[in-house]
Motif scaffolding. Structure first.
Motif, PDB file in Angstrom:
ATOM      1  N   LEU A  54     -52.510  -9.323  12.125  1.00 46.65           N
ATOM      2  CA  LEU A  54     -51.217 -10.491  12.379  1.00 46.65           C
ATOM      3  C   LEU A  54     -51.304 -11.643  11.473  1.00 46.65           C
ATOM      4  O   LEU A  54     -49.970 -11.806  10.899  1.00 46.65           O
ATOM      5  CB  LEU A  54     -51.231 -10.879  13.858  1.00 46.65           C
ATOM      6  CG  LEU A  54     -51.077  -9.834  14.988  1.00 46.65           C
ATOM      7  CD1 LEU A  54     -51.051 -10.367  16.215  1.00 46.65           C
ATOM      8  CD2 LEU A  54     -49.657  -9.277  14.757  1.00 46.65           C
ATOM      9  N   VAL A  55     -52.399 -11.966  11.156  1.00 50.40           N
ATOM     10  CA  VAL A  55     -52.474 -13.355  10.332  1.00 50.40           C
ATOM     11  C   VAL A  55     -52.144 -12.869   9.196  1.00 50.40           C
ATOM     12  O   VAL A  55     -51.321 -13.529   8.182  1.00 50.40           O
ATOM     13  CB  VAL A  55     -53.869 -13.855  10.307  1.00 50.40           C
ATOM     14  CG1 VAL A  55     -54.212 -14.767   9.022  1.00 50.40           C
ATOM     15  CG2 VAL A  55     -54.198 -14.534  11.450  1.00 50.40           C
ATOM     16  N   ARG A  56     -52.370 -11.560   8.525  1.00 51.66           N
ATOM     17  CA  ARG A  56     -52.120 -11.092   7.135  1.00 51.66           C
ATOM     18  C   ARG A  56     -50.755 -10.872   7.062  1.00 51.66           C
ATOM     19  O   ARG A  56     -50.047 -11.224   6.115  1.00 51.66           O
ATOM     20  CB  ARG A  56     -53.027  -9.951   6.799  1.00 51.66           C
ATOM     21  CG  ARG A  56     -54.251 -10.098   6.308  1.00 51.66           C
ATOM     22  CD  ARG A  56     -54.885  -8.922   5.819  1.00 51.66           C
ATOM     23  NE  ARG A  56     -54.767  -7.503   6.487  1.00 51.66           N
ATOM     24  CZ  ARG A  56     -55.766  -7.400   7.604  1.00 51.66           C
ATOM     25  NH1 ARG A  56     -56.563  -8.190   7.585  1.00 51.66           N
ATOM     26  NH2 ARG A  56     -55.853  -6.119   8.116  1.00 51.66           N
ATOM     27  N   GLU A  57     -50.186 -10.195   8.016  1.00 52.93           N
ATOM     28  CA  GLU A  57     -48.598  -9.996   7.847  1.00 52.93           C
ATOM     29  C   GLU A  57     -47.951 -11.147   8.274  1.00 52.93           C
ATOM     30  O   GLU A  57     -46.750 -11.247   7.505  1.00 52.93           O
ATOM     31  CB  GLU A  57     -48.225  -9.011   9.128  1.00 52.93           C
ATOM     32  CG  GLU A  57     -48.842  -7.622   8.874  1.00 52.93           C
ATOM     33  CD  GLU A  57     -48.544  -7.102   7.682  1.00 52.93           C
ATOM     34  OE1 GLU A  57     -47.468  -7.234   6.889  1.00 52.93           O
ATOM     35  OE2 GLU A  57     -49.068  -5.777   7.287  1.00 52.93           O
ATOM     36  N   MET A  58     -48.084 -12.162   8.898  1.00 57.50           N
ATOM     37  CA  MET A  58     -47.569 -13.541   8.933  1.00 57.50           C
ATOM     38  C   MET A  58     -47.491 -14.081   7.620  1.00 57.50           C
ATOM     39  O   MET A  58     -46.530 -14.614   7.164  1.00 57.50           O
ATOM     40  CB  MET A  58     -48.007 -14.117   9.984  1.00 57.50           C
ATOM     41  CG  MET A  58     -47.442 -14.076  11.640  1.00 57.50           C
ATOM     42  SD  MET A  58     -48.230 -15.143  12.622  1.00 57.50           S
ATOM     43  CE  MET A  58     -49.854 -14.588  13.135  1.00 57.50           C
ATOM     44  N   GLN A  59     -48.622 -14.118   7.042  1.00 53.93           N
ATOM     45  CA  GLN A  59     -48.700 -14.844   5.612  1.00 53.93           C
ATOM     46  C   GLN A  59     -47.755 -13.980   4.707  1.00 53.93           C
ATOM     47  O   GLN A  59     -47.171 -14.765   3.826  1.00 53.93           O
ATOM     48  CB  GLN A  59     -50.166 -14.744   5.316  1.00 53.93           C
ATOM     49  CG  GLN A  59     -50.931 -15.855   5.855  1.00 53.93           C
ATOM     50  CD  GLN A  59     -52.370 -15.674   5.649  1.00 53.93           C
ATOM     51  OE1 GLN A  59     -52.937 -14.570   5.279  1.00 53.93           O
ATOM     52  NE2 GLN A  59     -53.257 -16.794   5.816  1.00 53.93           N
ATOM     53  N   ALA A  60     -48.014 -12.616   4.613  1.00 57.12           N
ATOM     54  CA  ALA A  60     -47.020 -11.646   3.702  1.00 57.12           C
ATOM     55  C   ALA A  60     -45.545 -12.087   4.051  1.00 57.12           C
ATOM     56  O   ALA A  60     -44.858 -11.990   3.097  1.00 57.12           O
ATOM     57  CB  ALA A  60     -47.318 -10.336   3.773  1.00 57.12           C
ATOM     58  N   ALA A  61     -45.191 -12.151   5.058  1.00 61.35           N
ATOM     59  CA  ALA A  61     -43.742 -12.369   5.310  1.00 61.35           C
ATOM     60  C   ALA A  61     -43.215 -13.826   4.986  1.00 61.35           C
ATOM     61  O   ALA A  61     -42.127 -14.111   5.333  1.00 61.35           O
ATOM     62  CB  ALA A  61     -43.502 -11.957   6.980  1.00 61.35           C
ATOM     63  N   GLY A  62     -44.007 -14.637   4.832  1.00 67.16           N
ATOM     64  CA  GLY A  62     -43.702 -16.161   4.444  1.00 67.16           C
ATOM     65  C   GLY A  62     -43.559 -16.877   5.807  1.00 67.16           C
ATOM     66  O   GLY A  62     -42.996 -18.008   5.908  1.00 67.16           O
ATOM     67  N   ALA A  63     -44.184 -16.307   6.879  1.00 66.72           N
ATOM     68  CA  ALA A  63     -43.901 -17.069   8.291  1.00 66.72           C
ATOM     69  C   ALA A  63     -45.038 -17.964   8.343  1.00 66.72           C
ATOM     70  O   ALA A  63     -46.287 -17.653   8.036  1.00 66.72           O
ATOM     71  CB  ALA A  63     -43.922 -16.192   9.634  1.00 66.72           C
ATOM     72  N   ARG A  64     -45.084 -19.072   9.021  1.00 62.85           N
ATOM     73  CA  ARG A  64     -46.036 -19.964   9.400  1.00 62.85           C
ATOM     74  C   ARG A  64     -47.049 -18.993  10.291  1.00 62.85           C
ATOM     75  O   ARG A  64     -46.680 -18.493  11.369  1.00 62.85           O
ATOM     76  CB  ARG A  64     -45.595 -21.171  10.029  1.00 62.85           C
ATOM     77  CG  ARG A  64     -46.998 -22.224  10.269  1.00 62.85           C
ATOM     78  CD  ARG A  64     -46.584 -23.452  11.179  1.00 62.85           C
ATOM     79  NE  ARG A  64     -45.373 -24.114  10.384  1.00 62.85           N
ATOM     80  CZ  ARG A  64     -44.459 -24.856  10.981  1.00 62.85           C
ATOM     81  NH1 ARG A  64     -44.641 -24.788  12.369  1.00 62.85           N
ATOM     82  NH2 ARG A  64     -43.557 -25.329  10.377  1.00 62.85           N
ATOM     83  N   VAL A  65     -48.406 -19.410  10.088  1.00 69.23           N
ATOM     84  CA  VAL A  65     -49.598 -18.423  11.081  1.00 69.23           C
ATOM     85  C   VAL A  65     -49.605 -19.316  12.213  1.00 69.23           C
ATOM     86  O   VAL A  65     -49.722 -20.543  12.121  1.00 69.23           O
ATOM     87  CB  VAL A  65     -50.771 -18.315  10.312  1.00 69.23           C
ATOM     88  CG1 VAL A  65     -51.991 -17.711  11.389  1.00 69.23           C
ATOM     89  CG2 VAL A  65     -50.670 -17.419   9.257  1.00 69.23           C
ATOM     90  N   SER A  66     -49.512 -18.787  13.590  1.00 73.54           N
ATOM     91  CA  SER A  66     -49.727 -19.506  14.672  1.00 73.54           C
ATOM     92  C   SER A  66     -51.172 -20.041  14.661  1.00 73.54           C
ATOM     93  O   SER A  66     -52.087 -19.588  14.234  1.00 73.54           O
ATOM     94  CB  SER A  66     -49.445 -18.521  15.991  1.00 73.54           C
ATOM     95  OG  SER A  66     -48.212 -18.125  16.094  1.00 73.54           O
ATOM     96  N   ASP A  67     -51.246 -21.380  15.387  1.00 74.96           N
ATOM     97  CA  ASP A  67     -52.409 -21.945  15.556  1.00 74.96           C
ATOM     98  C   ASP A  67     -53.284 -21.093  16.240  1.00 74.96           C
ATOM     99  O   ASP A  67     -53.093 -20.583  17.257  1.00 74.96           O
ATOM    100  CB  ASP A  67     -52.188 -23.514  16.105  1.00 74.96           C
ATOM    101  CG  ASP A  67     -51.545 -24.269  15.224  1.00 74.96           C
ATOM    102  OD1 ASP A  67     -51.489 -24.074  13.963  1.00 74.96           O
ATOM    103  OD2 ASP A  67     -50.750 -25.216  15.582  1.00 74.96           O
ATOM    104  N   GLU A  68     -54.852 -21.251  16.160  1.00 77.55           N
ATOM    105  CA  GLU A  68     -55.685 -20.737  16.892  1.00 77.55           C
ATOM    106  C   GLU A  68     -55.715 -21.415  18.467  1.00 77.55           C
ATOM    107  O   GLU A  68     -55.382 -22.405  18.557  1.00 77.55           O
ATOM    108  CB  GLU A  68     -57.063 -21.236  16.342  1.00 77.55           C
ATOM    109  CG  GLU A  68     -58.005 -20.117  15.666  1.00 77.55           C
ATOM    110  CD  GLU A  68     -59.294 -20.411  15.420  1.00 77.55           C
ATOM    111  OE1 GLU A  68     -60.165 -20.819  16.365  1.00 77.55           O
ATOM    112  OE2 GLU A  68     -59.438 -20.511  14.084  1.00 77.55           O
ATOM    113  N   GLY A  69     -55.634 -20.537  19.318  1.00 77.69           N
ATOM    114  CA  GLY A  69     -55.472 -21.055  20.797  1.00 77.69           C
ATOM    115  C   GLY A  69     -54.027 -21.002  21.135  1.00 77.69           C
ATOM    116  O   GLY A  69     -53.732 -21.302  22.516  1.00 77.69           O
ATOM    117  N   SER A  70     -53.125 -20.919  19.982  1.00 76.18           N
ATOM    118  CA  SER A  70     -51.514 -20.974  20.411  1.00 76.18           C
ATOM    119  C   SER A  70     -51.395 -19.911  21.470  1.00 76.18           C
ATOM    120  O   SER A  70     -51.771 -18.780  21.596  1.00 76.18           O
ATOM    121  CB  SER A  70     -50.764 -20.935  19.204  1.00 76.18           C
ATOM    122  OG  SER A  70     -49.318 -20.787  19.631  1.00 76.18           O
TER     123      SER A  70
END
Length: 144
Positions: free
Chosen positions: A92-108
């Motif tokens: 999920l982190v990799r795909e959010m970064q690849a899509a140009g989306a901000r990665v959700s905070d840890e614990g969010s």
């Protein structure tokens, strides 16, 4: 059009849709619709962001969003709640970064998933856990 003849004949692709709205309860949940056309399945990153909007200065955010994806036959084909509780957080982190989306905070408590869907019509239905309310953002990104 960039002047290249191939650009005219290339299929048009929408890479992302995004909607921010107040999420209520019952019939007042947030619903975003989209279509997948053509003969191929699509890989999508789908998000319901509530807590992640705070850093953008949004007030009254939905503290704990959840969503379900429903197909044209009214069948639930995917669901998501707290994004880090799944088995594939690194993806999920990799795909959010690849899509140009901000990665959700840890614990969010933002809700995020990746799903592969057949061509057809779909809706993403965003609600608050335990009928909570507030402002949320729903995103649908195509990922490769």
């Amino acid at each position: 059009f960039d002047g290249d003849e191939d650009s005219v004949n290339s299929p048009v692709r929408i890479v992302n849709i995004s909607t921010r709205a107040e999420v209520g309860t019952g019939d007042d949940v947030l619903i975003a619709g989209f279509w997948i056309v053509g003969g191929e399945k699509a890989n999508l990153l789908i998000r319901a962001i509530g807590p992640g909007l705070i850093e953008d200065g949004v007030n009254n955010v939905l503290a704990d969003p959840q969503f379900r994806v429903v197909n044209g036959a009214s069948e639930t084909v995917a669901t998501s709640d707290n994004w880090e509780e799944g088995a594939f957080t690194d993806s999920l982190v990799r795909e959010m970064q690849a899509a140009g989306a901000r990665v959700s905070d840890e614990g969010s408590k933002d809700a995020v998933t990746i799903v592969t869907l057949d061509p057809g019509g779909y809706t993403v239905i965003v609600s608050g856990v335990s009928d909570t309310t507030g402002v949320a953002l729903v995103d649908v990104f195509e990922v490769r």
